[in-house]
Design an enzyme around this catalytic site. Structure first.
Site, short mmCIF file in Angstrom:
data_model
loop_
_atom_site.label_atom_id
_atom_site.label_comp_id
_atom_site.label_asym_id
_atom_site.label_seq_id
_atom_site.Cartn_x
_atom_site.Cartn_y
_atom_site.Cartn_z
N LYS A 52 26.86 33.01 52.61
CA LYS A 52 28.21 32.62 52.28
C LYS A 52 28.46 32.98 50.57
O LYS A 52 29.40 33.04 50.12
CB LYS A 52 28.39 31.26 52.25
CG LYS A 52 28.57 30.88 53.86
CD LYS A 52 29.75 31.51 54.39
CE LYS A 52 30.34 30.91 55.92
NZ LYS A 52 31.53 31.04 56.43
N SER A 307 21.50 33.90 59.48
CA SER A 307 22.46 33.72 58.56
C SER A 307 22.26 32.73 57.64
O SER A 307 23.22 32.43 56.67
CB SER A 307 23.70 33.64 59.28
OG SER A 307 23.78 32.40 60.24
#
Length: 413
Positions: A52, A307
């Site tokens: 992110k 992720s």
């Protein structure tokens, strides 16, 4: 007009002010298991332990370059908040981060640390929708810049730098790439990049079974809001795929999106932790988890995007429990036990040598002569459970398996 791949390359070069490319590692354990060449792109090893930061930094750097230092606002209970906080500190920008009141203290503290003195954290709303509305209203009142976690072209462009890095590191296009999906920022960015740079690479997407917003949108032909979402995979449990991401992802077929059961994700997390020493959050394990669902991948070069690794180890007992339930090694029963001397002993004598009682609780007397007992059984092999049930049936014990009964399990377990 500059093509997408070229702009992603520029974004990737700018990221080097923050961190080096995350590792792309061939995993021998998974490669041997599937007879394939399995590579892991380790986004759990960024400074904020998730991808992110890439999108947050990219969006912020463009705004700072054109407008100067601004006031940035976001709503997030996790990785997006930490990425925004880190980028605010880097640019010396003011940030206000709205988080639900129910956010774990660990996530609040980490966001505060990453932001230093650059960010203010506002806790508001019991549910994320309330938090989001408060953040957007605050941004309007303060004339601040609201940064969406996935519905923003510069966020999407930044997330796509994952793909630029891995192609450079691998030196060739993989046969298959498996991408986790939440709101769609990462998946749409990678899909667009691969279409330009490696059109021969097959793509598969992995969503949590309790939040298949991309598959639902592909089936409907447009984004739809799921009526309910299982929030266990908190980094990817999104009720509605982003509008901008769906513009790119709409060209895929529903059967290219794989649903990962939450309990199986727990097994995958434990496997990676115990065998490889890799700490993944539930969303970070999504791509690895669906390797079982890809069919025959023997001989193929496969890249899985890991992720994120922001896992709170206070959740480890729950993860272990759910993994055992998925593997058939732990089950819960409501047992109808006769109210007479020796009834409990009769039941205990039916247990096998590897069966262990992990929970025993009288619930109530359902009749004058019988009582209901909540009992949890752990064992070493799933076939032991079937054998136990056969013995219970033969002896006439009444019972109900509530292991996968969501309502009763929530009430009693």
């Amino acid at each position: 007009m500059e093509n997408f791949a070229a702009s992603v390359r520029q974004a990737e070069l700018a990221l080097r002010d923050l961190f080096e490319p995350t590792p792309l590692q061939k995993n021998d354990h998974l490669s041997a298991k599937y007879g394939a060449e399995i590579w892991l792109k380790r986004e759990d090893l960024t400074p904020v332990r998730s991808y992110k930061l890439r999108g947050a930094f990219n969006a912020m750097r463009k705004i700072v370059a054109t407008r100067g230092t601004g006031h940035f606002v976001c709503a997030s209970a996790g990785n997006h908040a930490q990425g925004i906080a880190y980028a605010c500190r880097h640019f010396g920008a003011q940030g206000t981060i709205f988080m639900p009141v129910t956010t774990p203290r660990q996530k609040i503290d980490k966001t505060r640390i990453f932001g230093g003195g650059a960010v203010e954290i506002v806790l508001t709303g019991d549910y994320f929708d309330q938090t989001l509305a408060a953040a957007q209203e605050f941004a309007r009142q303060q004339d601040a810049i609201f940064l969406s976690p996935f519905d923003d072209p510069d966020i999407i462009e930044g997330q796509a730098t994952v793909g630029h890095e891995l192609l450079e590191q691998l030196g060739t296009a993989p046969d298959l790439m498996v991408i986790p999906v939440g709101g769609g920022g990462l998946s749409s960015g990678l899909a667009r990049l691969m279409a330009e740079r490696a059109p021969g690479t097959e793509l598969r997407f992995s969503e949590p079974e309790g939040g298949t917003s991309l598959r639902a949108a592909l089936q409907a032909g447009e984004p739809v809001t799921l009526p309910t979402v299982d929030n266990f995979v908190d980094g990817a449990a999104v009720a509605r795929i982003g509008a901008l991401p769906f513009q790119e992802l709409s060209r895929f077929a529903p059967d290219q999106v794989l649903a990962a059961p939450e309990d199986r994700i727990c097994r995958t997390m434990l496997d990676m932790l115990n065998v490889e020493g890799i700490v993944l959050e539930p969303a970070g394990a999504l791509a690895i988890d669906v390797l079982d669902d890809l069919g025959d991948i023997r001989g193929k070069r496969v890249v899985c995007i890991c992720s994120g690794g922001n896992f709170d180890f206070e959740r480890l007992p729950e993860v272990k429990e759910r993994a055992q339930r998925f593997a058939g090694l732990k089950r819960y029963f409501v047992l109808r036990l006769p109210q007479r001397p020796g009834a409990l002993r009769d039941f205990l004598e039916l247990l096998g040598p590897d069966d262990d009682i992990s929970r025993f609780e009288y619930l109530k007397k359902s009749a004058r002569n019988f009582g209901s007992v909540l009992i949890g059984i752990e064992t070493s092999r799933p076939e032991n459970m079937a054998a136990l049930c056969d013995r219970l049936d033969a002896k006439g014990f009444g019972y109900r398996d509530i292991t996968h009964d969501q309502i009763l399990a929530e009430l009693l377990i």
